[in-house]
Each structure stands twice: as structure tokens, then as C-alpha cells.
Design an enzyme around this catalytic site. Sequence first.
Site, PDB file in Angstrom:
ATOM      1  N   PHE A  59      -8.637   8.557 -11.147  1.00 60.73           N
ATOM      2  CA  PHE A  59      -8.517   8.861 -12.426  1.00 60.73           C
ATOM      3  C   PHE A  59      -9.798   9.761 -13.070  1.00 60.73           C
ATOM      4  CE2 PHE A  59      -7.057   4.430 -11.813  1.00 60.73           C
ATOM      5  CZ  PHE A  59      -5.664   4.432 -12.029  1.00 60.73           C
ATOM      6  N   ASN A  65      -0.114  10.326  -8.698  1.00 60.63           N
ATOM      7  CA  ASN A  65      -0.260   8.829  -9.545  1.00 60.63           C
ATOM      8  C   ASN A  65      -1.081   8.037  -8.620  1.00 60.63           C
ATOM      9  OD1 ASN A  65       0.397   6.143 -10.159  1.00 60.63           O
ATOM     10  ND2 ASN A  65       2.428   6.518 -10.962  1.00 60.63           N
ATOM     11  N   ASP A 117     -11.566   4.695 -12.651  1.00 68.43           N
ATOM     12  CA  ASP A 117     -11.886   4.577 -14.238  1.00 68.43           C
ATOM     13  C   ASP A 117     -10.366   4.664 -14.810  1.00 68.43           C
ATOM     14  OD1 ASP A 117     -12.766   4.449 -16.695  1.00 68.43           O
ATOM     15  OD2 ASP A 117     -13.607   6.598 -16.425  1.00 68.43           O
ATOM     16  N   CYS A 119     -11.289   0.016 -19.816  1.00 68.14           N
ATOM     17  CA  CYS A 119     -11.682   0.372 -21.458  1.00 68.14           C
ATOM     18  C   CYS A 119     -10.798  -0.077 -22.548  1.00 68.14           C
ATOM     19  CB  CYS A 119     -11.504   1.911 -21.428  1.00 68.14           C
ATOM     20  SG  CYS A 119      -9.897   2.614 -21.021  1.00 68.14           S
TER      21      CYS A 119
HETATM   22  C1  LIG Z   1     -10.419   6.891 -18.792  1.00 72.09           C
HETATM   23  S1  LIG Z   1      -9.867   8.444 -18.311  1.00 72.09           S
HETATM   24  C2  LIG Z   1     -10.855   8.681 -17.116  1.00 72.09           C
HETATM   25  C3  LIG Z   1     -12.254   9.371 -17.808  1.00 72.09           C
HETATM   26  C4  LIG Z   1     -13.260  10.122 -16.448  1.00 72.09           C
HETATM   27  N1  LIG Z   1     -13.537   9.130 -15.373  1.00 72.09           N
HETATM   28  C5  LIG Z   1     -14.098  10.756 -17.069  1.00 72.09           C
HETATM   29  O1  LIG Z   1     -15.480  10.312 -16.857  1.00 72.09           O
HETATM   30  O2  LIG Z   1     -14.049  11.649 -17.809  1.00 72.09           O
HETATM   31  C6  LIG Z   1      -8.305   7.871 -17.436  1.00 72.09           C
HETATM   32  C7  LIG Z   1      -7.689   9.116 -16.733  1.00 72.09           C
HETATM   33  O3  LIG Z   1      -6.659   8.601 -16.079  1.00 72.09           O
HETATM   34  C8  LIG Z   1      -5.505   9.411 -15.878  1.00 72.09           C
HETATM   35  N2  LIG Z   1      -4.482   8.987 -15.495  1.00 72.09           N
HETATM   36  C9  LIG Z   1      -3.577   7.995 -16.249  1.00 72.09           C
HETATM   37  N3  LIG Z   1      -2.519   7.369 -15.730  1.00 72.09           N
HETATM   38  C10 LIG Z   1      -2.840   7.978 -14.480  1.00 72.09           C
HETATM   39  C11 LIG Z   1      -2.148   7.460 -13.063  1.00 72.09           C
HETATM   40  N4  LIG Z   1      -1.164   6.645 -13.116  1.00 72.09           N
HETATM   41  N5  LIG Z   1      -2.444   8.058 -11.991  1.00 72.09           N
HETATM   42  C12 LIG Z   1      -3.656   8.824 -11.943  1.00 72.09           C
HETATM   43  N6  LIG Z   1      -4.149   9.252 -13.009  1.00 72.09           N
HETATM   44  C13 LIG Z   1      -3.771   8.665 -14.315  1.00 72.09           C
HETATM   45  C14 LIG Z   1      -5.617  10.101 -17.055  1.00 72.09           C
HETATM   46  O4  LIG Z   1      -5.115  11.424 -17.155  1.00 72.09           O
HETATM   47  C15 LIG Z   1      -7.089  10.252 -17.660  1.00 72.09           C
HETATM   48  O5  LIG Z   1      -7.634  11.386 -17.217  1.00 72.09           O
END
Ligand SMILES: C[S@@+](CC[C@H](N)C(=O)[O-])C[C@H]1O[C@@H](n2cnc3c(N)ncnc32)[C@H](O)[C@@H]1O
Length: 391
Positions: A225, A274, A295, A335
Site C-alpha cells: 500500500f 491488489n 499501511d 487509519c
Molecule cells: C493509507 S494509503 C498509504 C499511504 C502511504 N503508505 C504513504 O506513506 O504515502 C493506502 C494506499 O493503499 C492503496 N490501496 C487501496 N486498496 C488497495 C489494494 N487492495 N491493494 C493495493 N493497494 C491498495 C491506495 O491506492 C493507497 O495508496
Amino acid sequence: MIQVRVKPGVEDRIRGFFPWVYKPEIIGYSKKPEKGDLVVVRDFGGKFLGYGYINPSANISIRILSFNKEEPVNEELIRKRVFQAYEYRKRLHLDSNAFRLVHSEGDLLPGLVVDVYDEYLVVEFTTYGMNRLRGWVLSALIDLLKPKGIYEKTSEYVSAVEGFKVEGGVIYGHVPQEVLIWEHDLKFIVNIPEGQKTGFFLDQRRARRLIREFVKPGAECLDVFCHTGGFALSLKRAGAKRVMAVDISSLALEVGKRNAELNGLSDIEWVEANAFDYLRELHRQGKKFDLVVLDPPSFAKNKAAVPNALRGYKELILRGLHLTKPGGYLAVYSCSFHITREHLLETTLSAATDARRQVRIVGESFQDLDHPWILQMPNTLYLKGIYMEVL
Ligand SMILES: C[S@@+](CC[C@H](N)C(=O)[O-])C[C@H]1O[C@@H](n2cnc3c(N)ncnc32)[C@H](O)[C@@H]1O
């Protein structure tokens, strides 16, 4: 101003500085209020409790902005609150030109979020009542910060719960498609119009610093993530040999790649996938890392979603544990306000039992201090992180 009386017993919570009044707690009005009207909240006996605004159709009907009888809600109060929010941030030494200036209830400005990205501001009005005060808010922000531009972001919550629609977009000056910010010793490109949330996950600034302590020279790391590479770049800066960074968003990964170049960092493999499927695949391949970061986005937007969210966390943590080398580190974040620190620890324990791995907790983090946590308002603490050594 419209007077609102609350049921006996509710006054204790409000006198304890909890700023919400729920719909069933209201017993009467001096006059039928309209959405967004300013109100005086009184206890059953008529004693003053606070000044706020009301949305009679929402479950959280009243949000209090002032517990002080001498300070009614007017333009002066809004200016004062914005000013105080700014003064507080100046004292924090955040080591960045990007920060949250107003964190809703955390700054006694419920329904308002303001993020600063260098010379630009991003605002979100998340309640009907605060949106009605937008003129005062915007003029305070312009006078105080003299921004080159202000961008308004829309929130799904607003239309669904509060019943109003926001167009969004540039509402003052000009805002470029991308703004360059710095955090500690790293630079990041922020795409305000198209990026997630207000453009960058500012709340993880502290965690991105803390994670560096667990990087051994030459470490192989996994950032799941990763968004635009906040952790991935920090891990590289701290001496990691290679980082694999996974996200589902192609836009985030595109910006992540450019962020790496901007900072002269190589050996980051950006993977669009994913996370749940990809972690399973890495596990199947027998891959192991010295450090794994998880995250994810908020899995529990409300209380009803908690059981499902916990199942999601358990799966992620279980996979994270399998992918961590003995003696390596795993960091996991949540979060969502509804997922408590205890939930996270219990879920980790349950996953560790299934994975048959002993875990030593080596650190904890919360949202950075520009996202203030008011002790009397538990909802203001939403981001928790647990760092563990996987033995
Ligand atoms: C809380 S943010 C992460 C923030 C990052 N760690 C930072 O420091 O900037 C969550 C991220 O998860 C991604 N995301 C959401 N669902 C996902 C999935 N099923 N698989 C992979 N990434 C996913 C979103 O695109 C987003 O970028």
C-alpha cells in the site's frame, strides 16, 4: 440565536469537552432550526453548555465550536481558531513544508480540514454547518497564510450524511496540477486534484521517520500500500538495498517512480497489484524480506464494518509475518478510528499464533502531531502503528 435543550445526563459529557450532540439527545428547540443554523446548547435546566451549529436531520446533530459563554460563533472566533491552529503547528518543528493546518474537532473547528502544500492550500468542508461558515474560513486563511491558491476537495461523507454537494476544484488564485513538497530529507510530488485524500498522507510523517530505525544496511524491504512511495523512499534513504513497493493505483505508482528519480534513489520495484493477491503470490514463491510495511486504507468506515475489517487485517498481518525473515521487522498501521490499538494488538496476536511466530513489540506510532488528538474526543485518534520484530 436558537436555543437547544438536551436530555438530562448529556450535559456531563459536554461539560467534559465532548463536542457532539446526537439527534436523540435533543429534547426541544426555542424555534425549529434549519440545517446549518447556529445554536446555543443548554442543559435540561437551561444552563449554558456551548455554541455550535446544527443539522437536525443528521445523527450527529450538533457540533460545538465554543464551550465558553463569552465566545459565541462569529467571524472573530473562526479567525481566532484558524490563527491558534497555525500557531500550534509553528511550535511543532515538523521538518516539512506540507502539514495539516486544521484538523476538524482536533482544532475546535468541526467539519473543516485544511492542508498546506508549500504555497497552496487544500480545504474540505465536511459538514453542512461548516460549509455555511466557509466565507469566514476562507477569508481567515487568505489573510493569515496569503496562499497562491486554494483547492477544494469533495468528500463522499458530505453528500451521503450531511446532504449537500460540493463542486470542488480551484476556489481561489491558481493551483498547479503538481506541487513539490519536502519532508525530512526527501522531496515528493503531490498531485492535488487527482491524488487521494488531499494529495499526500501527511499523517504518516512521523512513522516514515521512525521506520528508518529498523532498516539494517543492505536490507530487502517490502512496502505494501505504498501510494507515492512515502515509506519506500524512506527505507531506501535509511540504507535498504532494494525495496518492492506495491499499490493498486497506477497514478500513485507513476508519481512514486518520479519521486524516486527526484531523490536520486534506485532499486525500487514498483508493482501494480491488489495487495491481498500479491502477498499470497509472494508467500507462494517463498519470498522473505528484512522489513515489511503494511499501511492499508481504512477498512472500517463505521462500527458495523469492524468485524470484516478485522478479518482483513488478520489476513494481511498473517501474510506479513510469513514474508518476514526471522529477526526481521513488520510494521502495520490502521487509519480507522473504529479499529483501536487493542484491536490491532489482538489481531496481531491471533495472526502470530496461526503463523507460529513469536513477536516482540519494538515500537508504536500515531498520526503526526499536526493531526491533533483531543483526549476528550476519542474520534480524533484514528491512526495507529505497531512495529514488531518477528523472532
Ligand atoms: C493509507 S494509503 C498509504 C499511504 C502511504 N503508505 C504513504 O506513506 O504515502 C493506502 C494506499 O493503499 C492503496 N490501496 C487501496 N486498496 C488497495 C489494494 N487492495 N491493494 C493495493 N493497494 C491498495 C491506495 O491506492 C493507497 O495508496
